[in-house]
Design a protein around this motif. Structure first.
Motif, PDB file in Angstrom:
ATOM      1  N   UNK A  15       0.815  -1.216   0.000  1.00 54.73           N
ATOM      2  CA  UNK A  15       0.000   0.000   0.000  1.00 54.73           C
ATOM      3  C   UNK A  15       0.850   1.268   0.000  1.00 54.73           C
ATOM      4  N   UNK A  16       1.902   1.305   0.783  1.00 53.63           N
ATOM      5  CA  UNK A  16       2.649   2.540   1.009  1.00 53.63           C
ATOM      6  C   UNK A  16       3.880   2.726   0.126  1.00 53.63           C
ATOM      7  N   UNK A  17       4.403   1.655  -0.417  1.00 52.44           N
ATOM      8  CA  UNK A  17       5.682   1.758  -1.126  1.00 52.44           C
ATOM      9  C   UNK A  17       5.570   1.524  -2.627  1.00 52.44           C
ATOM     10  N   UNK A  18       4.373   1.615  -3.154  1.00 56.44           N
ATOM     11  CA  UNK A  18       4.192   1.359  -4.580  1.00 56.44           C
ATOM     12  C   UNK A  18       4.466   2.589  -5.433  1.00 56.44           C
ATOM     13  N   UNK A  19       4.564   3.747  -4.800  1.00 55.47           N
ATOM     14  CA  UNK A  19       4.820   4.986  -5.536  1.00 55.47           C
ATOM     15  C   UNK A  19       6.182   5.539  -5.139  1.00 55.47           C
ATOM     16  N   UNK A  20       6.968   5.813  -6.146  1.00 54.51           N
ATOM     17  CA  UNK A  20       8.300   6.362  -5.901  1.00 54.51           C
ATOM     18  C   UNK A  20       8.199   7.839  -5.578  1.00 54.51           C
ATOM     19  N   UNK A  21       9.159   8.352  -4.832  1.00 54.47           N
ATOM     20  CA  UNK A  21       9.185   9.795  -4.584  1.00 54.47           C
ATOM     21  C   UNK A  21       9.367  10.549  -5.901  1.00 54.47           C
ATOM     22  N   UNK A  22       9.033  11.825  -5.887  1.00 55.20           N
ATOM     23  CA  UNK A  22       9.116  12.626  -7.101  1.00 55.20           C
ATOM     24  C   UNK A  22      10.544  12.757  -7.626  1.00 55.20           C
ATOM     25  N   UNK A  23      11.506  12.610  -6.759  1.00 52.00           N
ATOM     26  CA  UNK A  23      12.908  12.684  -7.172  1.00 52.00           C
ATOM     27  C   UNK A  23      13.690  11.589  -6.446  1.00 52.00           C
ATOM     28  N   UNK A  24      14.525  10.838  -7.161  1.00 53.22           N
ATOM     29  CA  UNK A  24      15.273   9.737  -6.533  1.00 53.22           C
ATOM     30  C   UNK A  24      16.083  10.129  -5.304  1.00 53.22           C
ATOM     31  N   UNK A  25      16.525  11.373  -5.228  1.00 54.57           N
ATOM     32  CA  UNK A  25      17.320  11.787  -4.071  1.00 54.57           C
ATOM     33  C   UNK A  25      16.497  11.805  -2.788  1.00 54.57           C
ATOM     34  N   UNK A  26      15.190  11.722  -2.910  1.00 52.88           N
ATOM     35  CA  UNK A  26      14.315  11.759  -1.735  1.00 52.88           C
ATOM     36  C   UNK A  26      13.974  10.368  -1.191  1.00 52.88           C
ATOM     37  N   UNK A  27      14.493   9.334  -1.807  1.00 52.06           N
ATOM     38  CA  UNK A  27      14.158   7.970  -1.386  1.00 52.06           C
ATOM     39  C   UNK A  27      14.530   7.733   0.073  1.00 52.06           C
ATOM     40  N   UNK A  67      11.067   1.357  -2.539  1.00 47.93           N
ATOM     41  CA  UNK A  67      10.915   2.649  -3.216  1.00 47.93           C
ATOM     42  C   UNK A  67      11.823   2.733  -4.441  1.00 47.93           C
ATOM     43  N   UNK A  68      13.038   2.190  -4.330  1.00 51.88           N
ATOM     44  CA  UNK A  68      13.948   2.164  -5.478  1.00 51.88           C
ATOM     45  C   UNK A  68      13.375   1.296  -6.593  1.00 51.88           C
ATOM     46  N   UNK A  70      10.201   0.776  -7.133  1.00 52.34           N
ATOM     47  CA  UNK A  70       9.089   1.547  -7.702  1.00 52.34           C
ATOM     48  C   UNK A  70       9.613   2.635  -8.632  1.00 52.34           C
ATOM     49  N   UNK A  71      10.707   3.281  -8.254  1.00 54.33           N
ATOM     50  CA  UNK A  71      11.291   4.331  -9.099  1.00 54.33           C
ATOM     51  C   UNK A  71      11.798   3.741 -10.411  1.00 54.33           C
ATOM     52  N   UNK A  72      12.438   2.578 -10.339  1.00 56.52           N
ATOM     53  CA  UNK A  72      12.925   1.916 -11.551  1.00 56.52           C
ATOM     54  C   UNK A  72      11.761   1.508 -12.450  1.00 56.52           C
ATOM     55  N   UNK A  73      10.694   0.992 -11.857  1.00 58.27           N
ATOM     56  CA  UNK A  73       9.526   0.585 -12.636  1.00 58.27           C
ATOM     57  C   UNK A  73       8.882   1.786 -13.324  1.00 58.27           C
ATOM     58  N   UNK A  74       8.796   2.903 -12.614  1.00 56.62           N
ATOM     59  CA  UNK A  74       8.237   4.118 -13.210  1.00 56.62           C
ATOM     60  C   UNK A  74       9.130   4.624 -14.337  1.00 56.62           C
ATOM     61  N   UNK A  75      10.440   4.551 -14.146  1.00 63.30           N
ATOM     62  CA  UNK A  75      11.380   4.982 -15.172  1.00 63.30           C
ATOM     63  C   UNK A  75      11.245   4.109 -16.414  1.00 63.30           C
ATOM     64  N   UNK A  76      11.152   2.792 -16.217  1.00 59.25           N
ATOM     65  CA  UNK A  76      10.995   1.871 -17.342  1.00 59.25           C
ATOM     66  C   UNK A  76       9.684   2.128 -18.081  1.00 59.25           C
ATOM     67  N   UNK A  77       8.632   2.392 -17.317  1.00 53.87           N
ATOM     68  CA  UNK A  77       7.327   2.646 -17.921  1.00 53.87           C
ATOM     69  C   UNK A  77       7.368   3.933 -18.736  1.00 53.87           C
ATOM     70  N   UNK A  78       7.991   4.973 -18.209  1.00 52.46           N
ATOM     71  CA  UNK A  78       8.039   6.235 -18.936  1.00 52.46           C
ATOM     72  C   UNK A  78       8.951   6.122 -20.162  1.00 52.46           C
ATOM     73  N   UNK A  79      10.008   5.336 -20.055  1.00 52.63           N
ATOM     74  CA  UNK A  79      10.895   5.128 -21.192  1.00 52.63           C
ATOM     75  C   UNK A  79      10.189   4.313 -22.275  1.00 52.63           C
ATOM     76  N   UNK A  80       9.415   3.314 -21.870  1.00 53.71           N
ATOM     77  CA  UNK A  80       8.706   2.473 -22.828  1.00 53.71           C
ATOM     78  C   UNK A  80       7.598   3.234 -23.534  1.00 53.71           C
ATOM     79  N   UNK A  81       7.075   4.261 -22.902  1.00 55.89           N
ATOM     80  CA  UNK A  81       5.965   4.999 -23.510  1.00 55.89           C
ATOM     81  C   UNK A  81       6.447   6.027 -24.516  1.00 55.89           C
ATOM     82  N   UNK A  82       7.739   6.249 -24.565  1.00 56.68           N
ATOM     83  CA  UNK A  82       8.305   7.177 -25.554  1.00 56.68           C
ATOM     84  C   UNK A  82       8.460   6.430 -26.870  1.00 56.68           C
ATOM     85  N   UNK A  83       7.752   6.899 -27.869  1.00 58.12           N
ATOM     86  CA  UNK A  83       7.789   6.248 -29.167  1.00 58.12           C
ATOM     87  C   UNK A  83       8.722   7.042 -30.066  1.00 58.12           C
TER      88      UNK A  83
END
Length: 88
Positions: A15-27, A67-68, A70-83
């Motif tokens: 529930x609490x750790x599925x979303x990464x912080x807005x910036x990796x330095x805040x992990x 959290x790390x 989650x951040x990696x998963x978000x990064x991969x998702x955003x990279x994959x969505x770039x066509x």
């Protein structure tokens, strides 16, 4: 660790750790805050922090790792969505 403690920790982290912080330095800071919150909520549920730590070690380290992830998963998702644009 008893089944109740394991279930609590799994659900809490899901529930609490599925979303990464807005910036990796805040992990680390977010992990510290969430570790305190987890310990407090576990205590309210009658689960001593020691029971959780006996199974997983340092709760803050575990939360930081989640959290790390989650951040990696978000990064991969955003990279994959770039066509890429193909020019003819």
């Amino acid at each position: 660790m008893n089944a109740h403690a394991i279930e609590f920790l799994q659900e809490w982290i899901d529930e609490k750790c599925c979303r990464a912080p807005s910036h990796p330095s805040r992990i680390e800071k977010q992990a510290e805050t969430l570790a305190k919150e987890c310990a407090a909520e576990a205590a309210e549920a009658g689960i001593p922090l020691e029971d959780l730590q006996d199974e997983v070690g340092d709760i803050q380290d575990l939360i930081a790792a989640k959290l790390e992830d989650a951040a990696e998963a978000e990064q991969e998702k955003s990279t994959a969505s770039v066509v890429p644009l193909h020019r003819s």
